[in-house]
Structure formats: C-alpha cells, structure tokens
Design a protein around this motif. Structure first.
Motif, mmCIF file in Angstrom:
data_model
loop_
_atom_site.group_PDB
_atom_site.id
_atom_site.type_symbol
_atom_site.label_atom_id
_atom_site.label_comp_id
_atom_site.label_asym_id
_atom_site.label_seq_id
_atom_site.Cartn_x
_atom_site.Cartn_y
_atom_site.Cartn_z
ATOM 1 N N LEU A 26 -0.986 4.071 -1.474
ATOM 2 C CA LEU A 26 -2.322 4.326 -0.960
ATOM 3 C C LEU A 26 -2.361 5.450 0.059
ATOM 4 C CD1 LEU A 26 -3.549 0.660 -0.357
ATOM 5 C CD2 LEU A 26 -4.081 2.138 -2.309
ATOM 6 N N PRO A 41 -2.308 5.028 3.375
ATOM 7 C CA PRO A 41 -3.464 4.530 4.126
ATOM 8 C C PRO A 41 -3.809 5.410 5.315
ATOM 9 C CG PRO A 41 -1.532 3.154 4.507
ATOM 10 C CD PRO A 41 -1.184 4.081 3.391
ATOM 11 N N GLU A 68 -9.942 -5.139 -3.787
ATOM 12 C CA GLU A 68 -10.203 -3.739 -3.518
ATOM 13 C C GLU A 68 -11.627 -3.611 -2.984
ATOM 14 O OE1 GLU A 68 -9.450 -1.393 -6.941
ATOM 15 O OE2 GLU A 68 -7.266 -1.676 -6.860
ATOM 16 N N ASN A 73 -7.712 3.701 1.983
ATOM 17 C CA ASN A 73 -7.060 4.772 1.246
ATOM 18 C C ASN A 73 -7.213 6.101 1.965
ATOM 19 O OD1 ASN A 73 -6.865 2.649 -0.507
ATOM 20 N ND2 ASN A 73 -7.637 3.760 -2.289
ATOM 21 N N GLY A 92 0.798 -1.214 0.000
ATOM 22 C CA GLY A 92 0.000 0.000 0.000
ATOM 23 C C GLY A 92 0.833 1.266 0.000
#
Length: 374
Positions: free
Chosen positions: A10, A12, A47, A28, A7
């Motif tokens: 991403l 996160p 996802e 995300n 990630g």
C-alpha cells in the motif's frame, strides 16, 4: 522480533492505531482509499473509499468508530467491527474531536460546531461560534472550550452542548491550551506576555473543568511556552518553554503548585515522556539525547550522544520507549534511520530496528502490549 507486516503493497501515507489496540487504519499513498486491519492477527477487515483526498483520520475514544475527513471537509463515520460506512456529513468542516465516552463526534466548521451521536448518527445540537475558535471538548462531550475576544488576550468559556448554556472563566486569560487530561477534568492554559525585549513573562494556570476553578497558577521567565501537558493521574504538570536564547523544562505539582524538578541543561527540549512523567527524554545539541527520572530529576542514561533523535514513544505502562534516530540524508536527500527500543526503568537498550524511513517518522506502541507499529 518482527511480526508479520501489513499493507506492504500500500505504501501507506497515514497510519492510525485505535486506543484499544485492536484495530489499525492505513491510508494508501494515493490518499483516496485505505484499509482497516485487526490486531493482533493482522487481518484485513475492509477496504475504505474516502470519496476524495484524505485530510485526516481518527478512531473514537472506545475504538468503535473510525472518522475520516477529506480535503473538502466531508466527514465519514465507519464501524470498526464491520468496516461499514454508517454516516456521511457533508459540510466545510475544519476539525473534529471525540467525547471521552466515545459516543459523540464534535465537528468544527467556520460558523458553528455540531455534535453528532455516533450510536444513532443523528445531530444532537449545532452551536454558533460567534467569532470564537473551538479548542476541544472535555468530560462526556457536553463541554466546549472556545476563545472569546478580550483585548490582546482571550478568556476560557464553556458551552453545554446539550442545553446551549455558556459560562466564562473571566479570571483566566490564555494564548494557548494543552490537551485535556486523561480524566477529562483538567486543562492547562498558558499566556505569553512580553513586558520588554529582555524580561519576558509567561502565565500558567491549571483549570478544573468540573468546578470552573483555577487549581494553581504561576509565572515563569520565558519568551514562549512551547507546550504543556498533564500527567495521567492529574497530579503533575510538565511544561517546556523558551528563554533567550535557550529552552527549559519543568515539572510542577498540581495540588500544591510547587515546582518539583527542572530537567537537564537549559538548552534541552523534550521529545517524549511516559504517562506519569516518571521517565522523560530530553534532547540538546551539547548533551545529546538523555533519559531522566522525572520523580527526582536524576539522569538515568544518555541514549544518544547526538541530537538526531526526532521521535520518542512510550508503552502505556511506561516501561519501554522507542527512539527514532534520524541520519544525515544522502546526495539524493534520502536516508534511513534506526529505531532503538529501551528499558525505560534502567536505561538498557533492548534492540535496534534498522531501515526506518528518516523523514516524517512516527511510531506507536499497541496499548497494553509491547508491540510497536512504525
């Protein structure tokens, strides 16, 4: 040593690790989508689209499902083996919990608490709250703890979510509850009572949820119980409380009610401990961050001479601990801290992981492994 990251593109905003340690969920930065990853190979499984801004996400106790809740109270249940959406519950829910068996999802709304079977996706029962506040579910998911108005205090009550029958523990008044113990059998109820401006008192009781009985109760001179937690083997209780003008931490034997240890200086708080309380980390402005032997109260090592440690995590076997050291922010209010890994048995430092974000930092060890996800 670092393992491949996941990630990285991403950014996160939220990361959750499954209780079994074989799945990781990352949301995300936009808070509307995320992804599910498998461990240890760090392979992206699916996802996930939440359908709105994410408020919270959590794995079921056996890691078979991931539950996401958006800001409008909509809950979605995802299969962690396939990443497939199995069910959607649309209602203004405010919180949830899982049964320890991992087979039921309990959703708390403003007017009622509903119980859902995760294996079928069906509603099991809806229980009206009648003005009470739901705290948690214990045992196999059939017992609901709620507070009932009783003057300035509240009483513990239990509702069988299958039959709807309720019982009340009239002898236990409380202001707050700890999380249920790992066995699902015990809980600590605390009640802060102010007798006068100087001599405050706090009541503490450990309750057996199977027998509806109080195992032991005691009273401490405290203005406020900060938190309480029960060891993984149900044998000891760890409490931290505020006195005027400092804090204290103590360990009690649950079978005997005897106070076993008082840790550190009076001003020390506790940012972390291992599951059996054999190792406990304390923090104070005068003594820094210290690692203690919870069995005999002796100091193992001073981990940091400052009080900048803001997060501590232990491995499931208690042999390693990760400590996050928060630096002073720069002119832009930014900064990066360092995570140090320690041998919790002898207090020797194993490694340092620099460059970890200093604000709102959390990390967790993979269960039954010595891998850390910061």
């Amino acid at each position: 040593r670092p393992v491949p990251s996941f990630g990285s593109t991403l950014h996160p905003s939220q990361i959750q690790m499954s209780p079994t340690g074989d799945r990781v969920f990352a949301a995300n930065s936009d808070g509307r989508q995320g992804s599910l990853w498998s461990l240890p190979e760090l392979r992206e499984l699916a996802e996930i689209d939440f359908g709105g801004p994410l408020q919270n996400a959590e794995f079921s106790k056996k890691s078979s499902h991931l539950v996401t809740m958006t800001t409008d109270g909509t809950c979605k249940v995802w299969n962690t083996a396939t990443g497939v959406l199995e069910s959607t519950v649309q209602n203004p829910f405010t919180a949830w919990t899982h049964s320890l068996s991992g087979q039921r999802l309990i959703l708390t709304g403003q007017d009622a608490t509903s119980v859902w079977d995760l294996t079928t996706g069906n509603l099991v029962r809806s229980v009206p709250k009648n003005g009470a506040s739901v705290h948690l579910v214990a045992l196999d998911g059939t017992l609901l703890l709620a507070d009932m108005p009783a003057g300035d205090t509240r009483n513990l009550s239990q509702t069988n979510l299958i039959t709807g029958a309720s019982t009340t523990l009239e002898s236990v008044n409380f202001s707050s509850l700890s999380n249920v113990s790992a066995s699902g059998r015990l809980i600590c109820a605390t009640h802060n009572t102010t007798e006068d401006a100087v001599a405050d008192r706090a009541d503490i009781a450990v309750v057996d949820l199977e027998s509806n009985s109080v195992l032991f109760s005691t009273q401490v001179e405290a203005a406020e119980i900060l938190y309480s937690t029960i060891s993984s083997d149900d044998s000891r209780l760890l409490i931290s409380y505020r006195q005027h003008p400092s804090c204290a931490a103590e360990i009690y034997s649950i079978p005997s009610g005897e106070r076993l240890q008082q840790l550190g200086e009076p001003k020390e708080g506790i940012p972390g401990w291992n599951p059996t309380f054999e190792r406990i980390v304390t923090r104070s402005t005068s003594q820094g961050t210290r690692l203690w032997n919870g069995s005999d109260g002796t100091l193992v090592r001073t981990l940091d001479s400052t009080a900048t440690v803001d997060f501590v995590a232990f491995t499931s076997d208690g042999s390693r601990c990760a400590v996050h050291h928060q630096p002073k922010p720069d002119a832009n209010g930014l900064g990066f801290g360092t995570v140090t890994i320690w041998n919790a048995n002898d207090g020797t430092m194993i490694s340092a992981l620099p460059g970890q974000n200093a604000f709102g930092f959390e990390c967790a060890f993979v269960p039954r492994q010595k891998k850390l996800v910061p």
